[in-house]
Design an enzyme around this catalytic site. Structure first.
Site, PDB file in Angstrom:
ATOM      1  N   GLU A  79     -14.839  14.616 -26.150  1.00  0.00           N
ATOM      2  CA  GLU A  79     -13.622  15.114 -25.545  1.00  0.00           C
ATOM      3  C   GLU A  79     -12.731  14.033 -25.325  1.00  0.00           C
ATOM      4  O   GLU A  79     -13.147  12.777 -24.537  1.00  0.00           O
ATOM      5  CB  GLU A  79     -13.832  15.852 -24.315  1.00  0.00           C
ATOM      6  CG  GLU A  79     -14.823  17.033 -24.645  1.00  0.00           C
ATOM      7  CD  GLU A  79     -13.942  18.209 -25.539  1.00  0.00           C
ATOM      8  OE1 GLU A  79     -12.771  18.285 -25.494  1.00  0.00           O
ATOM      9  OE2 GLU A  79     -14.615  19.150 -25.936  1.00  0.00           O
ATOM     10  N   CYS A 146     -17.566  22.457 -17.856  1.00  0.00           N
ATOM     11  CA  CYS A 146     -17.684  20.906 -18.851  1.00  0.00           C
ATOM     12  C   CYS A 146     -16.394  20.213 -18.258  1.00  0.00           C
ATOM     13  O   CYS A 146     -16.344  19.162 -17.898  1.00  0.00           O
ATOM     14  CB  CYS A 146     -17.633  21.186 -20.062  1.00  0.00           C
ATOM     15  SG  CYS A 146     -19.050  21.982 -20.867  1.00  0.00           S
ATOM     16  N   HIS A 170     -19.224  17.290 -26.432  1.00  0.00           N
ATOM     17  CA  HIS A 170     -19.691  18.889 -26.418  1.00  0.00           C
ATOM     18  C   HIS A 170     -20.886  18.682 -27.838  1.00  0.00           C
ATOM     19  O   HIS A 170     -20.295  18.186 -28.903  1.00  0.00           O
ATOM     20  CB  HIS A 170     -18.426  19.837 -26.889  1.00  0.00           C
ATOM     21  CG  HIS A 170     -18.304  20.463 -25.498  1.00  0.00           C
ATOM     22  ND1 HIS A 170     -16.996  20.141 -24.915  1.00  0.00           N
ATOM     23  CD2 HIS A 170     -18.754  21.250 -24.697  1.00  0.00           C
ATOM     24  CE1 HIS A 170     -16.768  21.084 -23.871  1.00  0.00           C
ATOM     25  NE2 HIS A 170     -17.864  21.499 -23.547  1.00  0.00           N
TER      26      HIS A 170
END
Length: 205
Positions: A79, A146, A170
């Site tokens: 991310e 998350c 992820h």
């Protein structure tokens, strides 16, 4: 390099979370130059962050890789950014493992709107691709647990000006999960574990 790697418990009606198995296996790996520590986090808003930061304060790692499940994705996705928002859309049936459904709430009322990952996300993706592992940068960690975890970690590092890198990655559903949902995109456990090891080696360079 002291590296803390986290994963999540199962949630959303699933009996497994593939990141738990990744954590169990990576904890037994002997990687030269890396001191690996592992932590399972609860799928509960804010508690996830509190548990992580408790360990960060004691352990003082050089790097933190938080791992989570993004069911439906086809690649491993580091991310790029976390946003200062906790939200479960009102039309969604999703809740955390305690039934919490925050809406339009800031994670830190005094924090910036967004914080970029401190992990070298482009290098991580390039390294995995070179090894034939499906990987791509993600520009949204969502607004669920998350993102809550990623933002809290980056905000803590920012506020305390720590010499630490950290961020979130992820992973797709596992083949075991896809066996129960044949149309669900998945990667093998072996491929995901290889990807995690490649990311660790990249941080050591």
């Amino acid at each position: 390099m002291k590296i803390l790697i986290t994963a999540f418990e199962a949630f959303g009606g699933d009996s497994i979370n593939p990141t738990e198995r990744l954590l169990a296996d990576i904890g037994e790996e002997k990687i030269s130059g890396a001191e690996i520590h592992t932590l399972i986090l609860p799928v509960v808003f804010d508690v996830c962050a509190d548990k992580l930061l408790e360990v960060v304060r004691v352990l003082r790692p050089d790097a933190v890789i938080c791992c989570g499940l993004a069911s439906g994705r086809t690649s491993i996705t580091p991310e790029q950014i976390a946003i200062n928002l906790k939200e479960v859309p009102k039309e969604s049936s999703v809740a955390d493992n305690k039934g919490n459904r925050p809406f339009d709430e800031r994670i830190n009322p005094d924090g910036p709107d967004g914080l970029f990952s401190l992990l070298p996300v482009r290098e991580l993706v390039d390294s995995m691709k070179e090894q034939g592992i499906p990987a791509v940068i993600s520009y949204t960690a969502g607004t669920f647990i998350c993102n809550n975890t990623m933002y809290a970690l980056l905000d803590y590092i920012r506020v305390h000006q720590l010499p630490m890198v950290g961020g979130f990655v992820h992973f797709p559903a596992s083949e075991e999960m896809a066996a129960a949902k044949p149309s669900l995109p998945s990667l093998s456990h072996e491929t995901m574990l290889k990807g995690l090891k490649v990311m660790i080696h990249t941080l050591l360079l």
